[in-house]
Enzyme design. Sequence first.
Site, PDB file in Angstrom:
ATOM      1  N   LEU A 220      65.008  48.135 110.947  1.00  0.00           N
ATOM      2  CA  LEU A 220      65.398  46.947 110.187  1.00  0.00           C
ATOM      3  C   LEU A 220      66.470  47.388 109.130  1.00  0.00           C
ATOM      4  O   LEU A 220      65.968  48.225 108.402  1.00  0.00           O
ATOM      5  CB  LEU A 220      63.856  46.691 109.414  1.00  0.00           C
ATOM      6  N   HIS A 221      67.388  46.396 109.134  1.00  0.00           N
ATOM      7  CA  HIS A 221      68.401  46.715 107.899  1.00  0.00           C
ATOM      8  C   HIS A 221      69.177  45.625 107.460  1.00  0.00           C
ATOM      9  O   HIS A 221      69.691  45.866 106.314  1.00  0.00           O
ATOM     10  CB  HIS A 221      69.272  47.945 108.303  1.00  0.00           C
ATOM     11  N   ARG A 222      69.021  44.517 107.859  1.00  0.00           N
ATOM     12  CA  ARG A 222      69.842  43.245 107.671  1.00  0.00           C
ATOM     13  C   ARG A 222      69.625  43.063 106.408  1.00  0.00           C
ATOM     14  O   ARG A 222      68.452  42.601 106.101  1.00  0.00           O
ATOM     15  CB  ARG A 222      69.653  42.212 108.625  1.00  0.00           C
TER      16      ARG A 222
END
Length: 374
Positions: A220-222
């Site tokens: 997860l990084h957006r």
Amino acid sequence: MSVLERPLGAMPAAARNAAPQKHFLHVVGARPNFMKAAPMIRALSRRGSVQTLVHTGQHYDFNMSEVFFEQLGLPRQATNLEVGPGSHAKQTAEIMMRLEPVLLEQEPAAVVVYGDVNSTVAAALVSAKLRIPLVHVEAGLRSFDRSMPEEINRLLTDQVADTLFTPSAEADENLQREGIAREKIFRVGNVMIDSLVRLLPESAQHLPPHLPDKFALATLHRPGNVDVPAYLRQLLGTFAELSKKMPIIFPVHPRTRLRIGELHLDVMPNGTLHLLDPLPYLSFLALEQRATVVITDSGGIQEETTFLRVPCLTLRESTERPITVTLGSNTLVGREIGRLVGEFESVLAGRPKRGAIPPLWDGHAAERIAAILA
Ligand code: UD1
């Protein structure tokens, strides 16, 4: 700034005089660039051209950058512009200012940029203004969502590129719709899959220890997912719940680590949700191949899981890689937590989407590109 002593793969003077060599300058900056540049540098070097590698320094942690150089066999003597973090404007501007003198000094025959990160668009603008031919690898992808910084980077880079290499047919169509001449576009397949094909056998030795038999792998990084505290809190709570049904291994991106810290969660994940530091390329590949399901908001991971035929649940409303959904193993679950839970349970119930591997995703894309550029 560490300066390159001589271009990579440069030959002795006698050999150089014999046949004029083309000099390609590759610009990389962020984690998803490294596995795309590696096969390109190998394939072009095999054809006798000279390569220079410039790392902008957009990603700078050992486990976001250096370990990838090691494992992918990227040249160690890359010039590092050391730009580091900053707002999009600052990061892009710093890269432009620091790259311009390097290009003026090196005078490459062409600059090669990859994907859609800030380093890509910054290098594209500098090259275009210096009138150095620009090659874009992984051109034509569109999410049609301009709230994603990567979409802006893709649109602008493709507009100024001279040669555009695409991974799939819809990418060609996107480019032509935007007025890009047909003769500049070459569909060659997926260079990231080249690295995967080459290194998958070796990855088995890099499997993290003490793995459960069945597990889910999450990333997860957006900004759209991790920069909204209420949503991130809800997602982490859902991961913790889902992990009771099947353990979840979650290597955490630095941006996400920072945001999780800001949430001040009293109880963080239990014994079945495992938060790790970002993993090296080979360990991540090994996990991806063995995962029962992958949950992600990454672009590249949608493609890798499609190749590996591992079901992928993507936490985004749109994807710039639609072939991973129409043909591959990817499902867009958007921002609906209920959908994520439903799809996760459906995999557990033995109904995984396996899909098929898209044409030309065969480990030879960079060789096709090298043949065209040569
Ligand atoms: C960038 C790319 C994204 C890609 C992602 C992969 C852009 C616009 N985005 O996003 O497309 O999917 O890389 O990782 O280029 N940080 C560290 N150490 C690092 C790198 C970053 O601590 O080695 C921190 C930065 O200081 C910053 C945050 O992580 O606070 C975000 O980094 P940044 O490079 O701005 O973008 P990413 O979110 O990594």
